[in-house]
Motif scaffolding. Structure first.
Motif, PDB file in Angstrom:
ATOM      1  N   GLY A   1       1.052  -1.432  -0.075  1.00  0.00           N
ATOM      2  CA  GLY A   1       0.188   0.714   0.029  1.00  0.00           C
ATOM      3  C   GLY A   1       0.644   1.706   0.111  1.00  0.00           C
ATOM      4  O   GLY A   1       0.235   2.812   0.015  1.00  0.00           O
ATOM      5  N   GLU A   2       2.432   1.024   0.093  1.00  0.00           N
ATOM      6  CA  GLU A   2       2.893   2.341   0.271  1.00  0.00           C
ATOM      7  C   GLU A   2       3.360   2.861  -1.277  1.00  0.00           C
ATOM      8  O   GLU A   2       3.401   1.863  -1.830  1.00  0.00           O
ATOM      9  CB  GLU A   2       4.138   2.435   1.370  1.00  0.00           C
ATOM     10  CG  GLU A   2       3.340   2.698   3.035  1.00  0.00           C
ATOM     11  CD  GLU A   2       2.815   3.818   2.980  1.00  0.00           C
ATOM     12  OE1 GLU A   2       3.543   4.616   2.477  1.00  0.00           O
ATOM     13  OE2 GLU A   2       2.000   3.382   3.377  1.00  0.00           O
ATOM     14  N   SER A   3       3.976   3.844  -1.603  1.00  0.00           N
ATOM     15  CA  SER A   3       5.075   3.890  -2.739  1.00  0.00           C
ATOM     16  C   SER A   3       6.345   5.319  -2.557  1.00  0.00           C
ATOM     17  O   SER A   3       6.069   5.700  -1.089  1.00  0.00           O
ATOM     18  CB  SER A   3       3.519   5.054  -3.648  1.00  0.00           C
ATOM     19  OG  SER A   3       3.316   5.765  -2.434  1.00  0.00           O
TER      20      SER A   3
ATOM     21  N   ASP B   1       0.753  18.439 -14.098  1.00  0.00           N
ATOM     22  CA  ASP B   1       1.796  17.971 -13.016  1.00  0.00           C
ATOM     23  C   ASP B   1       1.769  17.463 -12.194  1.00  0.00           C
ATOM     24  O   ASP B   1       1.381  18.273 -11.056  1.00  0.00           O
ATOM     25  CB  ASP B   1       2.554  19.695 -13.538  1.00  0.00           C
ATOM     26  CG  ASP B   1       4.226  18.933 -12.687  1.00  0.00           C
ATOM     27  OD1 ASP B   1       4.306  17.975 -11.931  1.00  0.00           O
ATOM     28  OD2 ASP B   1       4.746  20.214 -11.860  1.00  0.00           O
ATOM     29  N   ALA B   2       1.503  16.244 -11.748  1.00  0.00           N
ATOM     30  CA  ALA B   2       1.397  15.688 -10.786  1.00  0.00           C
ATOM     31  C   ALA B   2       2.043  14.363 -10.045  1.00  0.00           C
ATOM     32  O   ALA B   2       2.085  13.407 -11.235  1.00  0.00           O
ATOM     33  CB  ALA B   2      -0.391  15.400  -9.937  1.00  0.00           C
TER      34      ALA B   2
ATOM     35  N   SER C   1       3.199   9.478  -6.949  1.00  0.00           N
ATOM     36  CA  SER C   1       3.951   8.345  -5.597  1.00  0.00           C
ATOM     37  C   SER C   1       2.751   8.422  -4.769  1.00  0.00           C
ATOM     38  O   SER C   1       3.024   8.558  -3.316  1.00  0.00           O
ATOM     39  CB  SER C   1       4.841   8.256  -5.403  1.00  0.00           C
ATOM     40  OG  SER C   1       5.804  10.006  -5.478  1.00  0.00           O
ATOM     41  N   GLU C   2       2.395  10.548  -4.766  1.00  0.00           N
ATOM     42  CA  GLU C   2       1.463  10.347  -3.837  1.00  0.00           C
ATOM     43  C   GLU C   2      -0.129  10.240  -4.175  1.00  0.00           C
ATOM     44  O   GLU C   2      -1.352  10.307  -3.257  1.00  0.00           O
ATOM     45  CB  GLU C   2       1.040  11.699  -3.514  1.00  0.00           C
ATOM     46  CG  GLU C   2       2.520  12.729  -3.614  1.00  0.00           C
ATOM     47  CD  GLU C   2       2.654  13.945  -3.247  1.00  0.00           C
ATOM     48  OE1 GLU C   2       2.233  14.876  -4.032  1.00  0.00           O
ATOM     49  OE2 GLU C   2       3.689  14.905  -2.672  1.00  0.00           O
ATOM     50  N   GLY C   3      -0.241   9.301  -4.738  1.00  0.00           N
ATOM     51  CA  GLY C   3      -1.722   8.566  -5.288  1.00  0.00           C
ATOM     52  C   GLY C   3      -2.155   7.575  -4.222  1.00  0.00           C
ATOM     53  O   GLY C   3      -1.756   7.450  -3.653  1.00  0.00           O
ATOM     54  N   TRP C   4      -3.547   7.729  -4.124  1.00  0.00           N
ATOM     55  CA  TRP C   4      -4.935   6.617  -4.127  1.00  0.00           C
ATOM     56  C   TRP C   4      -4.386   5.327  -5.363  1.00  0.00           C
ATOM     57  O   TRP C   4      -4.633   4.827  -6.001  1.00  0.00           O
ATOM     58  CB  TRP C   4      -6.384   6.462  -4.453  1.00  0.00           C
ATOM     59  CG  TRP C   4      -6.777   5.856  -3.332  1.00  0.00           C
ATOM     60  CD1 TRP C   4      -7.443   4.603  -3.836  1.00  0.00           C
ATOM     61  CD2 TRP C   4      -6.974   6.172  -1.599  1.00  0.00           C
ATOM     62  NE1 TRP C   4      -8.016   4.462  -2.406  1.00  0.00           N
ATOM     63  CE2 TRP C   4      -7.497   5.382  -1.632  1.00  0.00           C
ATOM     64  CE3 TRP C   4      -6.446   7.465  -0.914  1.00  0.00           C
ATOM     65  CZ2 TRP C   4      -8.838   5.161  -0.773  1.00  0.00           C
ATOM     66  CZ3 TRP C   4      -7.109   6.813   0.599  1.00  0.00           C
ATOM     67  CH2 TRP C   4      -7.543   5.768   0.439  1.00  0.00           C
ATOM     68  N   LEU C   5      -3.542   4.088  -4.443  1.00  0.00           N
ATOM     69  CA  LEU C   5      -3.869   3.021  -4.775  1.00  0.00           C
ATOM     70  C   LEU C   5      -4.570   1.905  -4.143  1.00  0.00           C
ATOM     71  O   LEU C   5      -4.493   1.815  -3.076  1.00  0.00           O
ATOM     72  CB  LEU C   5      -2.038   2.558  -3.958  1.00  0.00           C
ATOM     73  CG  LEU C   5      -1.659   1.334  -4.493  1.00  0.00           C
ATOM     74  CD1 LEU C   5      -1.076   1.183  -5.721  1.00  0.00           C
ATOM     75  CD2 LEU C   5      -0.161   0.744  -3.712  1.00  0.00           C
TER      76      LEU C   5
ATOM     77  N   GLU D   1      -4.420   6.476  -8.464  1.00  0.00           N
ATOM     78  CA  GLU D   1      -5.434   7.292  -9.071  1.00  0.00           C
ATOM     79  C   GLU D   1      -4.317   8.514  -8.747  1.00  0.00           C
ATOM     80  O   GLU D   1      -3.813   9.160  -7.356  1.00  0.00           O
ATOM     81  CB  GLU D   1      -6.506   7.401  -8.247  1.00  0.00           C
ATOM     82  CG  GLU D   1      -7.661   7.914  -8.079  1.00  0.00           C
ATOM     83  CD  GLU D   1      -9.036   8.722  -7.457  1.00  0.00           C
ATOM     84  OE1 GLU D   1      -9.371   6.830  -7.540  1.00  0.00           O
ATOM     85  OE2 GLU D   1      -9.245  10.180  -7.261  1.00  0.00           O
ATOM     86  N   CYS D   2      -4.776   9.230  -9.781  1.00  0.00           N
ATOM     87  CA  CYS D   2      -3.392  10.548  -9.682  1.00  0.00           C
ATOM     88  C   CYS D   2      -4.245  11.484  -8.180  1.00  0.00           C
ATOM     89  O   CYS D   2      -5.086  11.903  -8.031  1.00  0.00           O
ATOM     90  CB  CYS D   2      -3.379  11.338 -10.484  1.00  0.00           C
ATOM     91  SG  CYS D   2      -2.927  13.147 -10.243  1.00  0.00           S
ATOM     92  N   PRO D   3      -3.135  12.497  -7.352  1.00  0.00           N
ATOM     93  CA  PRO D   3      -4.400  12.831  -6.135  1.00  0.00           C
ATOM     94  C   PRO D   3      -5.251  14.161  -6.774  1.00  0.00           C
ATOM     95  O   PRO D   3      -5.710  14.904  -5.908  1.00  0.00           O
ATOM     96  CB  PRO D   3      -2.802  12.894  -5.659  1.00  0.00           C
ATOM     97  CG  PRO D   3      -1.058  12.495  -6.160  1.00  0.00           C
ATOM     98  CD  PRO D   3      -1.745  12.272  -7.196  1.00  0.00           C
ATOM     99  N   LEU D   4      -4.058  14.590  -7.780  1.00  0.00           N
ATOM    100  CA  LEU D   4      -4.967  15.146  -8.231  1.00  0.00           C
ATOM    101  C   LEU D   4      -6.064  15.451  -9.408  1.00  0.00           C
ATOM    102  O   LEU D   4      -6.960  16.582  -8.815  1.00  0.00           O
ATOM    103  CB  LEU D   4      -3.836  16.483  -8.926  1.00  0.00           C
ATOM    104  CG  LEU D   4      -4.033  18.424  -9.084  1.00  0.00           C
ATOM    105  CD1 LEU D   4      -3.833  18.129  -7.659  1.00  0.00           C
ATOM    106  CD2 LEU D   4      -2.183  18.644 -10.491  1.00  0.00           C
TER     107      LEU D   4
END
Lengths: 111, 427
Positions: A13-15, A44-45, A48-52, A58-61
């Motif tokens: 679950g981590e990146s 530009d997003a 690695s901060e996205g939802w896994l 899923e892109c966080p932006l």
């Protein structure tokens, strides 16, 4: 091959984001490791901060979603794929081999 | 339904065209756009687009922010009428009339005409810009790449803040002027609006608040104007800050209501936008700061729906990228059904990139909600930003983050889930 981190330091679950050129994101999706270009192909997003969720990130932006196995977007607003990269684990250490078309510039300038 | 006309070829218009095909509309699809460009993404205009490489050719600029590609355009099987403005809507026979006199007979109409940047009253001056569309951004960028300038940004909202941030990055001397005591307080509440206000000074721009602008003063001829440019006094008819301003006097200063003034070489006016509803005058559609729609984006005429910045849906006009992408699915569903079968109330969400910080907000905040910091700290933004939630009666109403995309996303998803549960209970 670029060393990423110890396998033990990347739980499911981590990146983690690699400051290569271009940056690469490495995911532990329920025990399976994937690496793709970190920057969303829409805007530009950092993925690695996205939802896994399973093999999708899923892109966080703007909530574009990518299949980590293929790099292909599974929904809008992204239309272009992100590149996938090979991941290897040796002696408990995760390594990434950048896709051939970026290796020349990417690996050389890896931070 | 055999023919649908989408009026407006930007984000919401393109999404409406996509939804029409995705939901099985096989008839004649026409998309009308006032700008000559294929649909493009606006958020980059105040950010990367302004600061990007100056020698990039025009085609490459457009390609980078394009929302679609030739493959999709082929799939959509739409007729694109670009560079043409809609002049009227005849609701009786549902005909869209274009400014060149062409008429488009339609069974259904999607109104997606967006909004236009508000301008300051007064005669036009060179060096004064708004930032709403691609041509605005190009004109501003051309000016900003000519060397250091004193830039005054009027309006401390997100467009103003992002533009100021880009101008600082380009090495200009930047002042942001806000008429209210604090920018963004209406959207974010005092506590977190203060954090955003602090980003300006931290990022290298000055912020003046509580000062109203009385007028812009000009003089001489714009630097870099073509040879033989006249004094231009009394030049009328030219659009503010657009190309063709060579003969206009250049802006020299911004004068405030309290008598003070500030020298300026470039002025960016970011004081909001007005929905583009003028063409609907006389159409019988109800208009009041946007096209009035029910919760399902449908007007009083079931064959006409509205989406994006121009639509006032269920009493709310949201100028958000996310609304423009989420409303079309519901609007098209209701249009094809001939009546409202689904409501569109996307959870409000917006983001902004300023001075190297990514700001995100989601939810329905109200005055009086309390702010709780969940992660990080507003005092030490350099160390990973922070995540805050707004709460009312023990319930989370909204979330706000600086540089904490991942945990923010988690709260945003929870808010959306909470809202859809609430919606189900109502229905």
């Amino acid at each position: 091959m670029i060393p990423v981190c110890r396998l033990a330091d990347l739980p499911a679950g981590e990146s983690v984001r690699l400051d290569t050129t271009p940056p690469v994101a490495v995911f532990n999706a329920d025990g399976e490791l994937f690496a793709v270009d970190d920057t969303c192909s829409h805007q530009d997003a950092s993925l690695s901060e996205g939802w896994l969720e399973g093999c999708l990130v899923e892109c966080p932006l703007h909530a574009a979603s990518f299949d980590l196995r293929t790099g292909r977007p599974t929904c809008l607003p992204a239309r272009k794929p992100v590149r996938t990269h090979e991941v290897h684990v040796a002696d408990g250490m995760i390594h990434v081999r950048l896709a051939a078309d970026v290796a020349a510039t990417g690996e050389g300038s890896a931070a | 339904m055999r023919a649908v006309t989408v009026v407006g070829a930007s984000l919401a218009g393109l999404y409406a065209a996509r939804e029409l095909r995705a939901q099985g509309f096989a008839g004649r699809l026409t998309v009308v756009g006032a700008e000559p460009h294929q649909p493009y993404d606006r958020p980059p205009l105040s950010k990367d687009f302004l600061t990007g490489a100056g020698d990039e050719d025009r085609a490459a600029q457009v390609d980078r922010i394009a929302l679609t590609d030739p493959e999709e355009l082929a799939e959509l099987r739409a007729e694109w009428i670009l560079g043409a403005r809609a002049r009227a809507l005849d609701v009786r026979d549902r005909t869209v009339v274009l400014d060149d006199g062409r008429t488009l007979a339609s069974d259904g109409v999607v109104v997606a005409t967006g909004a236009s940047a508000r301008r300051l009253p007064g005669p036009p001056l060179a060096g004064v810009h708004t930032l709403r569309d691609l041509d605005d951004a190009r004109a501003l960028r051309a000016e900003l790449t000519r060397g250091p300038r004193r830039v005054v940004v009027i309006g401390g909202g997100f467009i103003g803040a992002e533009t100021a941030s880009s101008c600082v990055a380009l090495g200009h001397d930047v002042t942001v002027v806000e008429a209210a005591p604090l920018p963004l307080a209406a959207q974010l509440g005092t506590e977190l609006a203060l954090v955003c206000a602090g980003l300006h000074e931290r990022g290298g721009a000055r912020l003046l608040t509580g000062v109203g602008v009385a007028r812009l003063r000009g003089g001489g001829v714009a630097a870099g104007a073509g040879a033989g440019a006249g004094a231009g006094a009394g030049a009328g008819g030219a659009d503010w800050g657009r190309a063709g301003a060579e003969a206009l006097p250049a802006v020299r200063s911004v004068e405030f209501a309290d008598g003070r003034s500030l020298a300026a070489d470039v002025v960016v006016v970011g004081i909001g936008a007005t929905p583009n509803t003028g063409w609907l005058a006389g159409s019988s559609l109800a208009v009041a700061d946007g096209v009035l729609c029910d919760d399902g984006c449908a007007t009083a005429l079931p064959q006409v729906v509205a989406v994006g910045d121009v639509a006032r849906v269920g009493g709310v006009r949201a100028e958000h990228w996310t609304s423009a992408t989420e409303q079309p699915r519901v609007a098209v569903r209701n249009l094809l059904a001939g009546r409202t079968v689904e409501a569109a109330r996307p959870l409000p969400y917006f983001w902004s990139d300023q001075y190297g910080s990514r700001i995100q907000f989601a939810g329905r905040r109200e005055d009086g909600d309390t702010v709780r910091i969940l992660e990080g700290s507003p005092e030490v933004l350099d160390e990973g930003g922070f995540l805050a939630v707004y709460e009312r009666e023990g319930r989370t109403t909204a979330a706000f983050a600086v540089g904490r995309a991942r945990p923010f996303m988690k709260v945003r998803r929870e808010l959306a889930a909470q809202e859809s549960r609430a919606k189900e209970t109502v229905v």
